[in-house]
Design a protein around this motif. Structure first.
Motif, PDB file in Angstrom:
ATOM      1  N   ASP A  77       2.120   4.110   1.740  1.00 50.66           N
ATOM      2  CA  ASP A  77       2.297   4.200   3.243  1.00 50.66           C
ATOM      3  C   ASP A  77       3.385   3.144   3.912  1.00 50.66           C
ATOM      4  O   ASP A  77       3.923   3.043   5.094  1.00 50.66           O
ATOM      5  CB  ASP A  77       1.400   4.467   4.164  1.00 50.66           C
ATOM      6  CG  ASP A  77       0.652   3.364   4.754  1.00 50.66           C
ATOM      7  OD1 ASP A  77       0.879   2.266   4.365  1.00 50.66           O
ATOM      8  OD2 ASP A  77      -0.438   3.545   5.363  1.00 50.66           O
ATOM      9  N   ASP A  78       3.416   1.909   3.174  1.00 54.91           N
ATOM     10  CA  ASP A  78       3.728   0.699   3.531  1.00 54.91           C
ATOM     11  C   ASP A  78       5.420   0.909   3.473  1.00 54.91           C
ATOM     12  O   ASP A  78       6.235   0.336   4.361  1.00 54.91           O
ATOM     13  CB  ASP A  78       3.528  -0.545   2.892  1.00 54.91           C
ATOM     14  CG  ASP A  78       2.257  -1.101   3.266  1.00 54.91           C
ATOM     15  OD1 ASP A  78       1.583  -0.763   4.142  1.00 54.91           O
ATOM     16  OD2 ASP A  78       1.533  -1.915   2.417  1.00 54.91           O
ATOM     17  N   HIS A 128       0.756  -1.328  -0.130  1.00 54.20           N
ATOM     18  CA  HIS A 128       0.160  -0.082   0.019  1.00 54.20           C
ATOM     19  C   HIS A 128       0.822   1.274  -0.065  1.00 54.20           C
ATOM     20  O   HIS A 128       2.120   1.244   0.403  1.00 54.20           O
ATOM     21  CB  HIS A 128      -0.895   0.111   1.469  1.00 54.20           C
ATOM     22  CG  HIS A 128      -1.711  -1.181   1.668  1.00 54.20           C
ATOM     23  ND1 HIS A 128      -1.556  -1.957   2.668  1.00 54.20           N
ATOM     24  CD2 HIS A 128      -2.970  -1.694   0.799  1.00 54.20           C
ATOM     25  CE1 HIS A 128      -2.370  -3.199   2.541  1.00 54.20           C
ATOM     26  NE2 HIS A 128      -3.126  -2.561   1.424  1.00 54.20           N
ATOM     27  N   HIS A 179      -0.570  -7.365   2.570  1.00 56.49           N
ATOM     28  CA  HIS A 179       0.979  -7.303   3.235  1.00 56.49           C
ATOM     29  C   HIS A 179       1.648  -8.665   2.748  1.00 56.49           C
ATOM     30  O   HIS A 179       2.698  -8.842   2.127  1.00 56.49           O
ATOM     31  CB  HIS A 179       1.122  -7.081   4.426  1.00 56.49           C
ATOM     32  CG  HIS A 179       0.828  -5.790   4.958  1.00 56.49           C
ATOM     33  ND1 HIS A 179       0.648  -5.181   6.246  1.00 56.49           N
ATOM     34  CD2 HIS A 179       0.401  -4.570   4.123  1.00 56.49           C
ATOM     35  CE1 HIS A 179       0.241  -3.904   6.159  1.00 56.49           C
ATOM     36  NE2 HIS A 179      -0.030  -3.604   5.043  1.00 56.49           N
TER      37      HIS A 179
HETATM   38 ZN   LIG Z   1      -0.312  -1.649   4.403  1.00 55.08          ZN
END
Ligand SMILES: [Zn+2]
Length: 831
Positions: A43-44, A41, A160
């Motif tokens: 921000d990961d 995502h 994830h």
């Molecule tokens: Zn994430």
């Protein structure tokens, strides 16, 4: 703020780097190593690692995010779903402009929280996304892959875990000619040297520099050429994720990141240890290496242009090398640093930010050479405008040239709109017809200009997007991309219209001109079978650019319940147009323009309601007011100071927007008034809040104890069991059955209470596969004469999407008090 390696003209916004930044760019010419960071995502990504690798190690560094973050919550505005994905895409690009990374995406959609990778890979389509990851690896050709997550349940979220599984499988297959063979001709094969997982996080916090087998990377070092530490630059990068509220403060001093070896050629101390990162990895590059060393050692910060002859020679020598990813990459870097050393500025502006096919466009060029280097401008061109002019303009030191050119935009030019949103798609995978677009973060600019210069006899081509610029009295110089649009837009103000019976309902359509010329046409509604509009067609005339008119039809729905679509079609000079105009405007990203088909979901449902006025207190932002108006309510969007006992006597129920208790600083002072209102017979419907960041005492949010949790039900088709079939909220004025939970989108709900006083009735039970029953999604407590409702059901997603059962249930919740003790006086609702 550093923007060191952002390509100067890539977004049309020119920024000349200073001499110390140019020096760093020259040093980067000497490093031939690359890293692809992989996660799920926006921000990961570990921005500290990316910043350090791009600016400290000087590696070609990229972040591959599986998704665009479409499924998250938006902390800064009402956009959710695909529109939120567009915002997060731009936030990632803004972050990369600061930290110097490149950005890639697969076609995978963030369809919301997923508890396991099996579900994720089934919904995405595992082979499709693996093919995307392999294509991006074959194109970018990284030496090292770093995954943010481990490939198992420790990663926490199915997306994830899947990102790590796919990265590992792609590592094994990208060099196999039998894997996705259709890609090989374009991108070739590639073997990544090693794959590591970025560890030392929640699943493994005990790691330190001396843990055996772990590689530590000091990402906190200070860069004197940039005047910042990598952690400081990374904080600025991370702060770009504004829709997630990830503002971040920089830290100073050494800081370690840890990497665990997974596959490939194992290094002991440093991830590039087993990789040849010098020019010797490229055959026949001896002269190139000498020239790179020379240009670095002879750099003169008082006169960067002094390096130009060596850089031009370097460019000639790189051009003689065999084709490779490094040849392409370094040529691009050399071109950019030549432009930087000369201080060559070029800007191409259009006189409007929207252009229609066939329309005349006047471009304004500004070109200036800010060095003693001999340069001439020989040619300007634009494919979209069929512009191709030869000139011979000598650019002397610091004398500015501004000139104009008027041409027509090609009549077959395609409209602008994010490429991944052009076609309809299943919930897990965007449809992208043109496979060459896969991986790209965004569309290429709608219109480009190219200029061909001669620099000391060598040809140098600069391509730049055509932009629109203006000066804001407060914010100064602003720009936005120029978009190609149809001559007329048709917009519905609502996404959903609800027909409760067969009485006519007025439906308005806004027609807006994007044409320089006067246009006249006819507007028609395309209705579900058996429905009628009065009139059938409305003629309109728009005399100038941006002029708009609202045209209103009276629509009568059929007798039967229908979940249908109404489209608006404008006919102008024998051609039909049905694009709406949707713009996303925030200060931290460029204006985004989408042109989705103009349509509104039309529900003909037998739905009843009680009461006429609903109070609404805004939280983090949702479209509940529009949905309530659809049901025929007047909605009073109450400001904090308007929440008084007297005013509350005039509303039949009060609804709190999502996360009001997390976001409204004054909610603690308003809640007692709201609870008193309930006690006297009112209804308060509280939508979900997260279980931290309360703006008031946790134990005062409800009349009886309630404990919020992170419990959620993400499978939107999960069975819903009705626990209290006789409860008024499930019977009056609409009978609610299991069927009303059909067709929900993305999820059932989130942040359900996990414990509550027995004064509440828990009405529904549901759960994701393999999980215990969650009974906290809808709690109704009788308090005094009224009702307090706490619900984590995702009404904020379901109502704007037009889910019939969600409308019926919500109508029941705001009808709970049946006006018993409330004033019937019709009031004038303030906006
Ligand atoms: Zn994430």
């Amino acid at each position: 703020m550093s923007m060191l390696f952002a390509s100067t003209f890539s977004d049309g916004q020119y920024r000349q780097p200073g001499a110390s930044e140019i020096k760093l760019k020259l040093k980067k010419l000497n490093f031939l190593g690359s890293v692809l960071y992989v996660a799920a995502h926006p921000d990961d990504e570990n921005t500290r690692a990316i910043t350090y690798l791009a600016n400290g190690r000087l590696a070609a560094t990229a972040y591959l995010s599986m998704t665009r973050g479409d499924g998250g919550q938006n902390l800064i505005g009402p956009e959710i779903g695909e529109l939120l994905g567009v915002i997060r895409t731009q936030e990632l690009l803004a972050a990369r402009r600061i930290d110097g990374g490149q950005q890639f995406f697969t076609r995978a959609i963030d369809f919301g929280f997923s508890k396991n990778y099996q579900e994720t890979l089934e919904i995405w389509g595992k082979e499709e996304i693996l093919s995307d990851v392999v294509q991006i690896i074959r194109q970018f050709k990284p030496d090292v892959i770093l995954t943010r997550f481990p490939p198992d349940e420790r990663a926490g979220h199915g997306h994830h875990t899947s990102s790590a599984i796919l990265a590992q499988e792609a590592f094994d297959t990208s060099n196999d000619p039998k894997a996705f063979p259709e890609q090989v001709k374009t991108f070739g094969l590639w073997q990544v040297s090693a794959l590591y997982t970025n560890t030392g996080r929640w699943w493994n916090q005990t790691i330190n520099e001396s843990t055996p087998g772990i590689i530590a990377m000091n990402v906190g070092t200070y860069n004197p050429l940039l005047g910042e530490s990598y952690s400081e630059i990374a904080a600025a990068s991370r702060t770009s994720h504004k829709s997630q509220g990830f503002g971040s403060s920089g830290s100073r001093g050494d800081a370690q990141e840890f990497f665990e070896f997974i596959k490939g050629d194992k290094a002991d101390k440093e991830i590039f240890e087993k990789i040849n990162t010098t020019w010797t990895r490229v055959k026949g590059s001896e002269i190139v290496q000498q020239l790179v060393s020379k240009v670095i050692s002879e750099f003169n910060e008082e006169n960067p242009a002094h390096s130009v002859p060596t850089l031009l020679e370097l460019r000639r020598q790189i051009n003689l090398l065999e084709n490779s990813v490094w040849k392409t990459r370094k040529l691009k870097e050399v071109d950019q640093v030549i432009i930087d050393c000369i201080g060559l500025y070029m800007e191409v502006k259009a006189t409007n930010f929207m252009v229609t096919p066939g329309q005349q466009v006047t471009l304004s060029f500004e070109v200036i050479n800010r060095s003693a280097t001999a340069i001439s401008l020989n040619k300007i061109a634009s494919k979209q405008l069929s512009l191709d002019s030869t000139l011979s303009l000598s650019l002397t030191n610091n004398s500015s040239h501004i000139f104009r050119s008027t041409k027509s935009l090609n009549s077959d030019a395609a409209y602008s709109s994010p490429y991944w949103l052009k076609d309809s798609h299943p919930i897990g995978l965007f449809t992208v017809q043109d496979k060459s677009l896969i991986g790209k973060p965004e569309n290429d600019a709608a219109m480009n200009a190219e200029a061909e210069f001669s620099v000391q006899g060598e040809k140098l081509v600069i391509a730049t997007p055509i932009i629109y610029k203006w000066t804001d009295p407060v914010r100064g110089e602003l720009m936005r991309p120029v978009e190609i649009v149809p001559p007329v837009f048709v917009n519905f103000p609502e996404r959903v219209v609800v027909f409760k019976d067969q009485s006519p309902k007025s439906i308005s359509v806004l027609v807006k001109s994007a044409s320089q010329k006067k246009i006249s046409g006819n507007l028609t509604l395309d209705l579900p079978a058996g429905w009628k509009s009065e009139p059938t067609t409305i003629a309109f005339e728009l005399s100038k650019l941006n002029e708009e008119k609202t045209l209103t039809f009276n629509v009568v729905g059929g007798k039967a319940e229908v979940d249908g679509i109404i489209r608006a079609v404008a006919e102008v000079e024998g051609k039909t147009y049905s694009n709406s105009l949707q713009q996303i405007t925030y200060d931290h990203i460029p204006v985004q323009t989408l042109l989705p088909e103009a349509k509104v979901r039309a529900l003909r449902i037998n739905i009843n309601k009680v009461g006429s006025v609903i109070g609404y207190i805004k939280g983090a932002g949702d479209e509940i007011p529009a949905s309530l108006r659809n049901l025929g309510y007047e909605v009073w969007e109450m400001k904090n100071e308007e929440v008084t006992e007297a005013n509350l006597q005039r509303v039949n129920a009060v609804v709190l927007g999502i996360r009001t208790i997390n976001t409204n600083e004054r909610i603690g002072f308003i809640m007692p008034t709201l609870l008193k209102y309930v006690e006297r017979g009112g209804t308060l419907v509280v939508q979900y809040n997260t279980n931290n960041d309360f703006e008031m005492d946790k134990d005062k949010i409800a009349p009886y104890p309630i404990t919020l949790s992170r419990d959620r039900v993400t499978e939107e088709n999960s069975e819903v069991r009705i626990l209290k079939p006789d409860h008024p909220a499930l019977n009056y004025p609409n009978k609610i059955t299991a069927k009303d939970f059909d067709g929900w989108v993305q999820e059932r709900g989130l942040y359900f209470p996990s414990a509550w006083s027995n004064k509440y009735d828990a009405l529904l039970s549901m759960n994701d596969k393999g999980e215990p029953a969650r009974n906290g999604s809808l709690l109704v407590g009788k308090y005094g004469e009224g009702h307090y409702v706490y619900t984590g059901l995702s009404f904020f997603r379901e109502l704007p999407d037009g889910v019939p059962g969600a409308y019926k249930l919500f109508a029941n919740l705001v009808s709970l008090s049946k006006q018993k003790s409330l004033s019937n006086e019709k009031i004038k609702v303030k906006k």
